[in-house]
Scaffold this motif. Structure first.
Motif, PDB file in Angstrom:
ATOM      1  N   ARG A 119      67.595  33.685 120.170  1.00 44.47           N
ATOM      2  CA  ARG A 119      67.745  32.397 120.876  1.00 44.47           C
ATOM      3  C   ARG A 119      66.494  31.538 120.751  1.00 44.47           C
ATOM      4  N   LEU A 120      65.343  32.190 120.566  1.00 44.83           N
ATOM      5  CA  LEU A 120      64.087  31.443 120.443  1.00 44.83           C
ATOM      6  C   LEU A 120      63.817  30.990 119.008  1.00 44.83           C
ATOM      7  N   ALA A 121      64.547  31.552 118.054  1.00 42.63           N
ATOM      8  CA  ALA A 121      64.271  31.273 116.640  1.00 42.63           C
ATOM      9  C   ALA A 121      64.299  29.785 116.285  1.00 42.63           C
ATOM     10  N   PRO A 122      65.222  28.968 116.848  1.00 42.84           N
ATOM     11  CA  PRO A 122      65.222  27.534 116.486  1.00 42.84           C
ATOM     12  C   PRO A 122      63.942  26.796 116.874  1.00 42.84           C
TER      13      PRO A 122
ATOM     14  N   SER B 217      53.269  31.821 134.872  1.00 37.92           N
ATOM     15  CA  SER B 217      54.627  31.386 135.189  1.00 37.92           C
ATOM     16  C   SER B 217      55.252  32.223 136.298  1.00 37.92           C
ATOM     17  N   PRO B 218      55.988  31.577 137.217  1.00 33.37           N
ATOM     18  CA  PRO B 218      56.712  32.358 138.231  1.00 33.37           C
ATOM     19  C   PRO B 218      57.817  33.195 137.615  1.00 33.37           C
ATOM     20  N   TYR B 219      58.203  32.885 136.366  1.00 33.83           N
ATOM     21  CA  TYR B 219      59.245  33.645 135.685  1.00 33.83           C
ATOM     22  C   TYR B 219      58.647  34.665 134.714  1.00 33.83           C
ATOM     23  N   GLY B 220      57.320  34.849 134.781  1.00 35.90           N
ATOM     24  CA  GLY B 220      56.646  35.777 133.897  1.00 35.90           C
ATOM     25  C   GLY B 220      56.161  37.014 134.616  1.00 35.90           C
ATOM     26  N   PHE B 221      54.835  37.090 134.823  1.00 27.82           N
ATOM     27  CA  PHE B 221      54.214  38.283 135.384  1.00 27.82           C
ATOM     28  C   PHE B 221      54.756  38.610 136.775  1.00 27.82           C
ATOM     29  N   THR B 222      54.887  37.582 137.619  1.00 31.56           N
ATOM     30  CA  THR B 222      55.354  37.819 138.989  1.00 31.56           C
ATOM     31  C   THR B 222      56.774  38.377 138.978  1.00 31.56           C
ATOM     32  N   ARG B 223      57.639  37.794 138.160  1.00 28.49           N
ATOM     33  CA  ARG B 223      59.019  38.284 138.043  1.00 28.49           C
ATOM     34  C   ARG B 223      59.033  39.728 137.556  1.00 28.49           C
ATOM     35  N   ALA B 224      58.175  40.026 136.562  1.00 27.81           N
ATOM     36  CA  ALA B 224      58.136  41.379 136.014  1.00 27.81           C
ATOM     37  C   ALA B 224      57.660  42.377 137.054  1.00 27.81           C
ATOM     38  N   LEU B 225      56.696  41.975 137.893  1.00 28.33           N
ATOM     39  CA  LEU B 225      56.210  42.872 138.939  1.00 28.33           C
ATOM     40  C   LEU B 225      57.308  43.191 139.951  1.00 28.33           C
ATOM     41  N   VAL B 226      58.032  42.154 140.354  1.00 26.19           N
ATOM     42  CA  VAL B 226      59.092  42.358 141.345  1.00 26.19           C
ATOM     43  C   VAL B 226      60.198  43.236 140.783  1.00 26.19           C
ATOM     44  N   LEU B 227      60.644  42.926 139.558  1.00 27.79           N
ATOM     45  CA  LEU B 227      61.701  43.724 138.952  1.00 27.79           C
ATOM     46  C   LEU B 227      61.197  45.127 138.604  1.00 27.79           C
TER      47      LEU B 227
ATOM     48  N   GLU C 271      61.594  29.363 129.826  1.00 31.73           N
ATOM     49  CA  GLU C 271      60.137  29.263 129.902  1.00 31.73           C
ATOM     50  C   GLU C 271      59.493  29.503 128.541  1.00 31.73           C
ATOM     51  N   ALA C 272      60.031  30.458 127.779  1.00 35.96           N
ATOM     52  CA  ALA C 272      59.485  30.729 126.445  1.00 35.96           C
ATOM     53  C   ALA C 272      59.702  29.536 125.516  1.00 35.96           C
ATOM     54  N   ARG C 273      60.871  28.909 125.615  1.00 36.87           N
ATOM     55  CA  ARG C 273      61.121  27.711 124.798  1.00 36.87           C
ATOM     56  C   ARG C 273      60.146  26.592 125.144  1.00 36.87           C
ATOM     57  N   ARG C 274      59.895  26.430 126.429  1.00 31.86           N
ATOM     58  CA  ARG C 274      58.952  25.395 126.855  1.00 31.86           C
ATOM     59  C   ARG C 274      57.565  25.662 126.273  1.00 31.86           C
ATOM     60  N   LEU C 275      57.153  26.932 126.306  1.00 32.10           N
ATOM     61  CA  LEU C 275      55.863  27.302 125.728  1.00 32.10           C
ATOM     62  C   LEU C 275      55.833  26.999 124.232  1.00 32.10           C
ATOM     63  N   MET C 276      56.888  27.391 123.519  1.00 31.86           N
ATOM     64  CA  MET C 276      56.914  27.214 122.068  1.00 31.86           C
ATOM     65  C   MET C 276      56.898  25.742 121.688  1.00 31.86           C
TER      66      MET C 276
ATOM     67  N   ALA D  93      72.537  35.875 136.868  1.00 33.42           N
ATOM     68  CA  ALA D  93      73.415  37.043 136.748  1.00 33.42           C
ATOM     69  C   ALA D  93      72.697  38.192 136.051  1.00 33.42           C
ATOM     70  N   GLY D  94      71.408  38.356 136.376  1.00 32.62           N
ATOM     71  CA  GLY D  94      70.651  39.448 135.780  1.00 32.62           C
ATOM     72  C   GLY D  94      70.323  39.239 134.320  1.00 32.62           C
ATOM     73  N   SER D  95      70.542  38.031 133.808  1.00 24.27           N
ATOM     74  CA  SER D  95      70.277  37.764 132.392  1.00 24.27           C
ATOM     75  C   SER D  95      68.834  37.305 132.217  1.00 24.27           C
ATOM     76  N   ASP D  96      68.510  36.923 130.990  1.00 32.35           N
ATOM     77  CA  ASP D  96      67.154  36.486 130.670  1.00 32.35           C
ATOM     78  C   ASP D  96      67.092  34.976 130.449  1.00 32.35           C
ATOM     79  N   ASP D  97      68.038  34.231 131.019  1.00 29.55           N
ATOM     80  CA  ASP D  97      68.100  32.793 130.761  1.00 29.55           C
ATOM     81  C   ASP D  97      66.832  32.069 131.203  1.00 29.55           C
ATOM     82  N   THR D  98      66.348  32.378 132.394  1.00 28.84           N
ATOM     83  CA  THR D  98      65.144  31.710 132.883  1.00 28.84           C
ATOM     84  C   THR D  98      63.948  32.054 132.013  1.00 28.84           C
ATOM     85  N   PHE D  99      63.843  33.322 131.648  1.00 27.49           N
ATOM     86  CA  PHE D  99      62.764  33.762 130.771  1.00 27.49           C
ATOM     87  C   PHE D  99      62.809  33.018 129.448  1.00 27.49           C
ATOM     88  N   VAL D 100      64.002  32.846 128.897  1.00 26.36           N
ATOM     89  CA  VAL D 100      64.164  32.136 127.630  1.00 26.36           C
ATOM     90  C   VAL D 100      63.757  30.670 127.780  1.00 26.36           C
TER      91      VAL D 100
END
Length: 641
Positions: free
Chosen positions: A404-407, A298-308, A129-134, A120-127
């Motif tokens: 949301r990433l703080a924990p 990540s498909p939810y990183g640079f590629t997503r940013a380019l498309v958006l 992926e960032a959690r997975r990285l952290m 829904a245009g939110s940043d859930d997927t981005f979050v």
């Protein structure tokens, strides 16, 4: 059990998204035969398998190469995975490398759009992926490589400072009251944080403010750009080579981030141990910045940013056309390089958040990150226009993402949000008076170099090796000072007179050293701090022989910028000197926040309070004196309830 269910849902969603993407891609490709469901399901499995094998290998390559290679490989990674999978398609529906590559690019674009719409245009997927990285970073740091259990949250204190570039305090307060900034608004309404204004002084620019905030040395920078008579060179502070020279003058080893801190996307480093995308260091993140590599791969990183980002360009074209059709005034051209700035700013924002997430997972003691989205758009659209406010809302959303990433962080990070300056709106000097300031000066004198930053301009008589007095300027160019002061687009002209700095206007003068006014005071439209601001600016290194501030409309507070910008900053007038600071409500504010150097001292005090820095005896323990600032100092500390 909860973790397992979440993973199962993630796998099912990924499979469904891939199925839809492949079906749409095959349907859109010309000359492709039927889209058999069974074959497409087989292709879904193949894409997952190829991705599981190739993405980790390509990520290693991206991490090893770093820099520009990471950006290139980041895009290539998504395409390569899809090309390999389509090459071994069970239905053999696409053949030939050019067709395979075209289909892969189309699939990557469709996937990015579908994921964005699914959230829904939110940043859930981005979050996610960032959690997975952290979590991956923290597992490595604790030696729990084989564990899937979430590492416990950190308890040691840390300080995260996020700069929202160019956001004036009145703009922030208005947006909060309108309910458009739910993250900051929630902090204020629950009492966890409070907001206060701080005065930037002159020049009201990012480099000067960051020189003060990060190094406590704002007097080294007289504007966004300036001329140095010793070398005969124009310095531009956002030019990496110049920024490196400037930082060598600022740094004394006691910067804000000296004790293991990290500088992200700033003009200067603040003596940080690690600098990422910092202008003075002139390099993209290298091999050690896993957040950079992960974002690119990540498909939810640079590629997503380019498309958006492509969608952002379309949005910008529509908004600019709407301004023209409505004949909205003031306005400037929003074509050319600015079209590229919109998507670039959005890409940089997402990269910055990924880099911040990585450093939070590593547990660095202090992070300072600059987010420029609002400032870039406001320059061309206007600081309070809808498209600018939309950018501010997206930055508020990014603050929510960090919450949301703080924990997942290795420390308990306290969050401080500030701006480096505001912006003032108005038609440009050229639009209002039919000529540029450079053209006006050329009519009054020859051989004078004009260097402008917003509605601040410094004039240099380049054939003289030293800064000139008023008497010497009038001897060389008799009409220059009088001609500038009498122009309706000029509000203040400052030169060094016999008795110190003098400010001239069209109908009067103000001797800055003692406040003596003859005729009508030219400083009145600029507020009670103008005298102190101009006095301090006269002490800056490499200040011009003549300093010019454009006029300010007393009714609208509009200023005509000497650059072709509808929203400007650098000088005085309007909201450009009204910066903001959002901090935990219980924290003591012991300094009069007049100027970026004072903000530096306050932030250092908070680092000491958190145990992240030892007290520095070389730094002033109290606010500057009234004689230095020209305004009364606070007699007692202020504590927000």
């Amino acid at each position: 059990m909860h973790t397992l269910l979440r993973r199962v849902r993630a796998v099912l969603r990924s499979a469904l998204t891939t199925f839809v993407v492949l079906t749409l891609t095959l349907w859109l490709m010309p000359g492709v035969a039927g889209t058999d469901v069974v074959d497409t399901l087989g292709l879904v499995v193949l894409v997952a398998g190829v991705g599981a094998v190739l993405r980790p290998l390509l990520l290693l390559g991206i991490t090893a190469l770093g820099g520009w290679a990471a950006m290139l490989l980041g895009v290539v990674t998504q395409i390569v995975v899809m090309v390999v999978a389509l090459r071994f398609d069970p239905g053999n529906r696409i053949s030939g490398l050019p067709t395979l590559v075209t289909a892969a690019i189309l699939a990557v674009i469709v996937a990015a759009l579908l994921d964005w719409m699914a959230d829904a245009g939110s940043d859930d997927t981005f979050v996610r992926e960032a959690r997975r990285l952290m979590r991956g970073i923290r597992r490595r740091s604790t030696g729990r490589l084989l564990s899937f259990r979430r590492p416990p949250p950190g308890t040691d204190a840390g300080l995260l400072i996020v700069q929202l570039d160019g956001v004036a305090e009145p703009v922030l307060r208005w947006a909060i009251r309108a309910g458009n900034l739910p993250t900051i608004g929630h902090w204020l309404r629950t009492g966890s944080h409070t907001v206060r204004g701080w005065h930037t002084g002159l020049p009201s620019t990012t480099p000067a403010s960051q020189a003060g905030i990060l190094h406590g040395a704002s007097r080294q920078i007289p504007g966004f750009r300036w001329y140095e008579k010793e070398t005969g060179k124009v310095m531009v502070s956002n030019r990496p080579r110049d920024a490196a020279i400037i930082e060598s003058r600022l740094s004394d080893g006691r910067g804000l981030l000296r004790d293991g801190g990290v500088s992200i996307s700033n003009a200067f480093s603040g003596d940080a141990a690690t600098s990422l995308l910092t202008v003075s260091h002139a390099a993209l993140p290298g091999r050690t910045a896993r957040g950079w590599a992960a974002f690119m791969a990540s498909p939810y990183g640079f590629t997503r940013a380019l498309v958006l980002g492509g969608a952002e360009v379309i949005t910008e074209l529509y908004q600019a056309r709407l301004q023209r059709r409505r004949n909205l005034q003031p306005r400037v051209s929003r074509s050319g390089a600015f079209l590229a700035l919109r998507p670039a700013s959005m890409l940089l924002r997402d990269v910055n958040i990924s880099l911040v997430a990585e450093q939070m997972a590593r547990g660095v003691p202090a992070i300072y990150c600059d987010l420029v989205d609002y400032d870039e758009v406001a320059h061309h659209a206007g600081p309070a226009r809808p498209e600018s406010m939309r950018q501010l809302e997206s930055l508020d959303r990014m603050l929510g993402v960090l919450g949301r990433l703080a924990p997942e962080a290795a420390r308990h990070y306290h969050l401080v949000v500030l701006s480096d300056h505001g912006q003032s709106q108005g038609p440009t000097f050229r639009q209002r008076y039919g000529e540029t300031l450079d053209e006006l000066v050329a009519r009054l004198a020859e051989d004078v170099l004009v260097v402008s930053s917003g509605n601040l301009s410094m004039l240099y008589l380049t054939r003289f090796p030293n800064r000139l007095s008023q008497e010497a300027i009038e001897h060389a160019h008799p009409d220059l000072i009088r001609g500038l002061a009498s122009h309706p687009g000029v509000g203040i002209v400052v030169v060094q007179g016999k008795d110190g700095a003098m400010a001239y206007g069209s109908a009067g003068s103000h001797r800055l050293s003692d406040g003596t006014v003859i005729g009508i005071d030219p400083l009145i439209p600029y507020g009670p701090r103008a005298r102190a601001d101009l006095l301090r600016h006269q002490l800056a290194a490499h200040v011009g022989d003549v300093v010019v501030i454009s006029s300010v409309n007393p009714e609208t507070q509009e200023v005509p910028a000497f650059e072709e910008l509808v929203g400007s900053h650098g000088g005085l007038g309007g909201w450009q000197t009204d910066a903001m600071l959002v901090h935990p409500a219980s924290w003591l504010v012991s300094h009069d926040l007049d100027g970026p150097d004072a903000v530096h001292r306050q932030l250092v005090d908070w680092l000491v309070m958190l145990g992240l820095r030892t007290a520095d005896p070389a730094l002033p323990a109290t606010s500057p004196s009234p004689l230095e600032t020209g305004v009364p100092a606070r007699l007692s500390p202020v504590r927000e309830s």
